[in-house]
Scaffold this motif. Structure first.
Motif, short mmCIF file in Angstrom:
data_model
loop_
_atom_site.label_atom_id
_atom_site.label_comp_id
_atom_site.label_asym_id
_atom_site.label_seq_id
_atom_site.Cartn_x
_atom_site.Cartn_y
_atom_site.Cartn_z
N HIS A 1 -2.03 3.52 3.13
CA HIS A 1 -1.61 4.79 3.70
C HIS A 1 -2.52 5.19 4.86
CE1 HIS A 1 -1.62 9.24 3.90
NE2 HIS A 1 -0.31 9.08 3.78
N ASP A 2 -3.82 5.03 4.65
CA ASP A 2 -4.77 5.38 5.72
C ASP A 2 -4.61 4.47 6.93
OD1 ASP A 2 -5.79 7.43 4.27
OD2 ASP A 2 -7.60 6.37 3.62
N LEU B 1 -1.92 2.56 7.89
CA LEU B 1 -0.62 2.45 8.54
C LEU B 1 0.00 3.80 8.94
CD1 LEU B 1 0.91 -0.31 6.25
CD2 LEU B 1 -0.19 -0.59 8.48
N LEU B 2 -0.29 4.83 8.18
CA LEU B 2 0.39 6.10 8.44
C LEU B 2 -0.47 7.14 9.12
CD1 LEU B 2 2.43 6.40 5.13
CD2 LEU B 2 3.20 5.58 7.36
N LEU B 3 -1.77 7.00 9.06
CA LEU B 3 -2.63 8.02 9.69
C LEU B 3 -3.16 7.54 11.02
CD1 LEU B 3 -4.65 9.36 6.62
CD2 LEU B 3 -2.68 10.38 7.74
#
Length: 50
Positions: free
Chosen positions: A45-46, A48-50
């Motif tokens: 999540h960190d 790829l998305l942030l």
């Protein structure tokens, strides 16, 4: 007088069980797998998305 000699039918001494025996237990492996999946999801999540 007490008989203090060991008989032939005495139970064998307990085997020492180390860390690998503890890691082979299913509840511990399930717990570690869940924690690993949560860490993997958080890191992806960190990244790829942030």
């Amino acid at each position: 007088m007490l008989d203090t000699t060991q008989s032939d039918t005495a139970a064998p001494p307990e085997e020492r069980r180390g860390c690998l025996f503890a890691l082979s237990q299913p509840p511990l492996m399930i717990f570690l797998a869940v924690i690993g999946c949560l860490l993997l999801m958080a890191s992806l999540h960190d990244l790829l998305l942030l």
